[in-house]
Design a protein around this motif. Structure first.
Motif, PDB file in Angstrom:
ATOM      1  N   ARG A 127       6.095  -5.053   1.627  1.00 42.71           N
ATOM      2  CA  ARG A 127       6.279  -3.870   0.801  1.00 42.71           C
ATOM      3  C   ARG A 127       7.307  -2.928   1.408  1.00 42.71           C
ATOM      4  O   ARG A 127       7.290  -2.660   2.603  1.00 42.71           O
ATOM      5  CB  ARG A 127       4.949  -3.133   0.628  1.00 42.71           C
ATOM      6  CG  ARG A 127       3.856  -3.972  -0.002  1.00 42.71           C
ATOM      7  CD  ARG A 127       2.580  -3.177  -0.153  1.00 42.71           C
ATOM      8  NE  ARG A 127       1.489  -4.010  -0.636  1.00 42.71           N
ATOM      9  CZ  ARG A 127       0.256  -3.545  -0.872  1.00 42.71           C
ATOM     10  NH1 ARG A 127      -0.021  -2.270  -0.670  1.00 42.71           N
ATOM     11  NH2 ARG A 127      -0.686  -4.369  -1.311  1.00 42.71           N
ATOM     12  N   GLN A 128       8.203  -2.453   0.578  1.00 38.76           N
ATOM     13  CA  GLN A 128       9.221  -1.496   1.000  1.00 38.76           C
ATOM     14  C   GLN A 128       8.871  -0.121   0.440  1.00 38.76           C
ATOM     15  O   GLN A 128       9.422   0.345  -0.549  1.00 38.76           O
ATOM     16  CB  GLN A 128      10.597  -1.951   0.499  1.00 38.76           C
ATOM     17  CG  GLN A 128      11.021  -3.315   1.011  1.00 38.76           C
ATOM     18  CD  GLN A 128      11.256  -3.305   2.514  1.00 38.76           C
ATOM     19  OE1 GLN A 128      11.555  -2.255   3.105  1.00 38.76           O
ATOM     20  NE2 GLN A 128      11.095  -4.467   3.133  1.00 38.76           N
ATOM     21  N   ASN A 129       7.893   0.535   1.083  1.00 36.53           N
ATOM     22  CA  ASN A 129       7.409   1.838   0.626  1.00 36.53           C
ATOM     23  C   ASN A 129       7.267   2.756   1.826  1.00 36.53           C
ATOM     24  O   ASN A 129       6.578   2.429   2.799  1.00 36.53           O
ATOM     25  CB  ASN A 129       6.056   1.691  -0.095  1.00 36.53           C
ATOM     26  CG  ASN A 129       5.657   2.959  -0.832  1.00 36.53           C
ATOM     27  OD1 ASN A 129       6.318   3.999  -0.705  1.00 36.53           O
ATOM     28  ND2 ASN A 129       4.581   2.879  -1.586  1.00 36.53           N
ATOM     29  N   GLU A 173      -1.339  -4.083   9.031  1.00 38.19           N
ATOM     30  CA  GLU A 173      -1.900  -5.161   8.215  1.00 38.19           C
ATOM     31  C   GLU A 173      -1.255  -6.490   8.549  1.00 38.19           C
ATOM     32  O   GLU A 173      -1.924  -7.538   8.603  1.00 38.19           O
ATOM     33  CB  GLU A 173      -1.695  -4.829   6.742  1.00 38.19           C
ATOM     34  CG  GLU A 173      -2.260  -5.891   5.792  1.00 38.19           C
ATOM     35  CD  GLU A 173      -2.007  -5.531   4.349  1.00 38.19           C
ATOM     36  OE1 GLU A 173      -2.264  -6.396   3.492  1.00 38.19           O
ATOM     37  OE2 GLU A 173      -1.562  -4.390   4.095  1.00 38.19           O
ATOM     38  N   ASP A 174       0.058  -6.497   8.762  1.00 34.75           N
ATOM     39  CA  ASP A 174       0.766  -7.735   9.049  1.00 34.75           C
ATOM     40  C   ASP A 174       0.843  -8.028  10.538  1.00 34.75           C
ATOM     41  O   ASP A 174       1.476  -9.010  10.948  1.00 34.75           O
ATOM     42  CB  ASP A 174       2.187  -7.662   8.486  1.00 34.75           C
ATOM     43  CG  ASP A 174       2.176  -7.519   6.966  1.00 34.75           C
ATOM     44  OD1 ASP A 174       1.210  -8.014   6.361  1.00 34.75           O
ATOM     45  OD2 ASP A 174       3.121  -6.923   6.412  1.00 34.75           O
ATOM     46  N   PRO A 231       5.313 -11.864   6.183  1.00 34.66           N
ATOM     47  CA  PRO A 231       6.034 -11.930   4.912  1.00 34.66           C
ATOM     48  C   PRO A 231       7.496 -11.529   5.084  1.00 34.66           C
ATOM     49  O   PRO A 231       7.846 -10.703   5.942  1.00 34.66           O
ATOM     50  CB  PRO A 231       5.276 -10.943   4.022  1.00 34.66           C
ATOM     51  CG  PRO A 231       4.615 -10.007   4.967  1.00 34.66           C
ATOM     52  CD  PRO A 231       4.294 -10.802   6.193  1.00 34.66           C
ATOM     53  N   ALA A 232       8.340 -12.137   4.246  1.00 32.05           N
ATOM     54  CA  ALA A 232       9.769 -11.814   4.283  1.00 32.05           C
ATOM     55  C   ALA A 232      10.008 -10.483   3.598  1.00 32.05           C
ATOM     56  O   ALA A 232       9.213 -10.013   2.771  1.00 32.05           O
ATOM     57  CB  ALA A 232      10.570 -12.916   3.597  1.00 32.05           C
TER      58      ALA A 232
END
Length: 577
Positions: free
Chosen positions: A59-61, A69-70, A77-78
């Motif tokens: 996510r880009q936010n 989380e990651d 994720p990419a």
């Protein structure tokens, strides 16, 4: 409050996602090789498929920080599609294991699930990589004669095949799917996917049938545990486990359709799963699809039916050769030379010798011998060697005349199994006496000098053991009732046309024919290319090519049939249109 799912009659959407931990998803992807998985992943990342195959991205936010989380994720994720495409392109350039790519897809980039459209693409990729993975049966689309007796012609359409009409139904994919969906049972849900074959001129329709009345994520979700079951908090629903997949192939400009056998997505029926189709088996599901296809193709005042052609094979190229749009549908075996546009034979009535035909088919050019050949001294051959060479040359010419351009190894048009049963009377005119059979049925017979109790016939013994039923027995049993009805109609017509005396004579002939002894003899040929093997046997001298019946050359175009009076009978005839 949880959303409410109401059973409806619509089909499953292509965007419906299934959890990557589902056994059916793992089984479909595990069948593919590493290059096929990488190519499939790049197809999913294509711009035209992103609406149904979007991956899981970071996510880009600015207001949401998902670093925690990651954190510790084995497959992070990419950040963009370009980075993900570059990653899978780099995987294609280097070596690695298939498990690495499979785990990356299921646990990393598509961890939120795979859509039904992605599963359809994976199934079709496996079909392209393994062309013989499905067993196909050819059906002919025949028009029906409609008649009305004071009522609507649509409601009283006769089931009689119109052999004079040359009308072929118009096929449009969207209209066909809409009509086909109307014939599907309301307690099951179906997903359709059309795809153009990459190498052959035909259109493939994949039908994925799910045992669920819902068309939402509830059909593939998890259900709570049963009362008293403390093994786990949740258990996977059995709908996906009991799913079935059927393929329908529509060849271009041809009044035939090819139908595959129904296969389970999970291999076996899951415990606690309900059934699919009328009887819950693959056979009943396939029968349901066979009945729905002609209804979907029919229009008002234009009714059609599917007629089996008794041609079953795993080779789609053979089906296109025998039941396609070409000229070889009714010109099999040696007759194929007249259907080939490259040959220069003027007429089938020409008295061309087999040697001349062979030279034209094989493209032999008779020129002057070279100087090297003329200067070489030829040793005289012995009479026995010369005779063997002449016989071998003669056998090859006979094989070329009987088989023509067909039945060659490597031509890609081979069948794997041919079942033939002989219904001709025993030579010599021996009569069949039922009393004699009853008396000798229980008498012992000698085997190697020792008495042995005679048992029941082979067919009864096979059925009593409950083994696999022979394919030809199933086909002949299916056609027995229809054949009896046609014979009754023919006898009634002969009685009305010829009178009572002629009718008695016909009955006498029938009694004479029934009293003739007909032994039960069945042939089953196995191999990668049955008719090419028979051609090799003719060239080797094992089979007499001059006395060999025509059905052994494949000119009838059937794989299941019965031979009577020297001619093969497929589905109420030779099997040809």
């Amino acid at each position: 409050m949880a959303p409410i799912s109401v059973p409806i009659a619509s089909r499953l959407p292509s965007s419906l996602r299934i959890a990557p931990t589902n056994a059916a998803v793992t089984r479909v992807l595990s069948r593919l090789s590493r290059p096929a998985l990488l190519s499939l992943a790049l197809d999913w990342l294509d711009e035209g498929n992103l609406s149904l195959t979007a991956p899981y991205l970071k996510r880009q936010n600015d207001d949401y920080d998902d670093d925690d989380e990651d954190d510790g994720d084995f497959y992070p994720p990419a950040t963009s599609l370009e980075a993900l495409q570059e990653h899978y392109t780099n995987l294609q350039a280097r070596k690695g294991s298939k498990r690495e790519v499979l785990d990356r897809i299921l646990e990393g980039d598509w961890r939120h699930g795979l859509s039904l459209y992605q599963l359809a693409m994976a199934d079709l990729q496996h079909l392209y990589d393994h062309p013989t993975s499905q067993k196909w049966t050819a059906f002919q689309i025949v028009p029906l004669t409609a008649k009305a007796d004071g009522e609507d012609s649509e409601a009283t359409a006769s089931s009689t095949v119109n052999k004079v009409s040359l009308v072929v139904p118009r096929f449009h994919p969207s209209s066909f799917l809409r009509n086909l969906q109307a014939q599907i049972l309301p307690d099951i849900k179906v997903h359709y996917n059309f795809d153009r074959h990459k190498h052959l001129p035909l259109l493939l329709l994949r039908i994925f049938i799910l045992d669920s009345p819902y068309n939402t994520s509830l059909a593939a979700a998890s259900t709570p545990q049963a009362p008293g079951d403390t093994s786990s908090t949740t258990r996977p629903v059995a709908n996906i486990e009991s799913s079935r997949t059927v393929y329908i192939a529509f060849p271009d400009a041809s009044p035939f359709v090819y139908l595959s056998s129904a296969q389970s997505s999970a291999g076996e029926r899951a415990p606690g799963s309900s059934t699919v189709g009328v009887n819950g088996g693959a056979t009943s599901l396939r029968s349901l699809v066979v009945e729905a296809i002609p209804k979907a193709l029919s229009q008002p005042r234009e009714r059609y039916a599917l007629k089996p052609t008794n041609l079953t094979t795993r080779n789609l190229s053979e089906l296109l050769q025998r039941r396609g749009a070409g000229r070889t549908n009714t010109a099999g075996g040696g007759w194929g030379i007249y259907a080939d546009e490259k040959t220069t034979i003027e007429s089938p009535l020409s008295t061309a010798l087999p040697e001349t035909v062979a030279s034209r088919l094989e493209g032999k050019k008779r020129g002057r011998p070279s100087k090297k050949e003329t200067s070489r001294t030829k040793r005289p051959l012995s009479p026995g060697t010369q005779r063997n060479q002449q016989q071998a040359k003669r056998r090859k010419q006979v094989a070329t005349a009987r088989f023509g351009l067909s039945a060659k190894m490597g031509d890609g048009c081979g069948v794997e199994r041919v079942d033939i049963v002989m219904q001709d009377p025993f030579p010599g005119g021996r009569r069949f006496d039922p009393k004699e059979q009853n008396e000798t049925e229980g008498e012992p017979m000698e085997v190697d000098g020792e008495p042995s109790q005679a048992g029941p016939p082979v067919t009864d013994r096979r059925r009593s053991k409950g083994g696999r039923r022979n394919q030809i027995d199933a086909v002949l049993a299916h056609d027995e009732e229809e054949a009896e009805e046609e014979e009754a109609k023919e006898r009634d017509a002969a009685r009305r046309a010829a009178g009572e005396d002629q009718d008695e004579e016909v009955d006498g002939e029938g009694e004479k024919e029934e009293s003739t002894w007909r032994p039960r003899v069945a042939f089953t040929f196995h191999g990668p290319h049955v008719f090419a093997g028979i051609r090799k046997l003719v060239e080797a001298g094992v089979i007499d090519g001059e006395k060999m019946p025509g059905w052994m050359t494949g000119e009838e175009g059937v794989t299941v049939g019965a031979v009577r009076h020297g001619r093969i009978r497929g589905h109420k005839g030779s099997g040809m249109p």
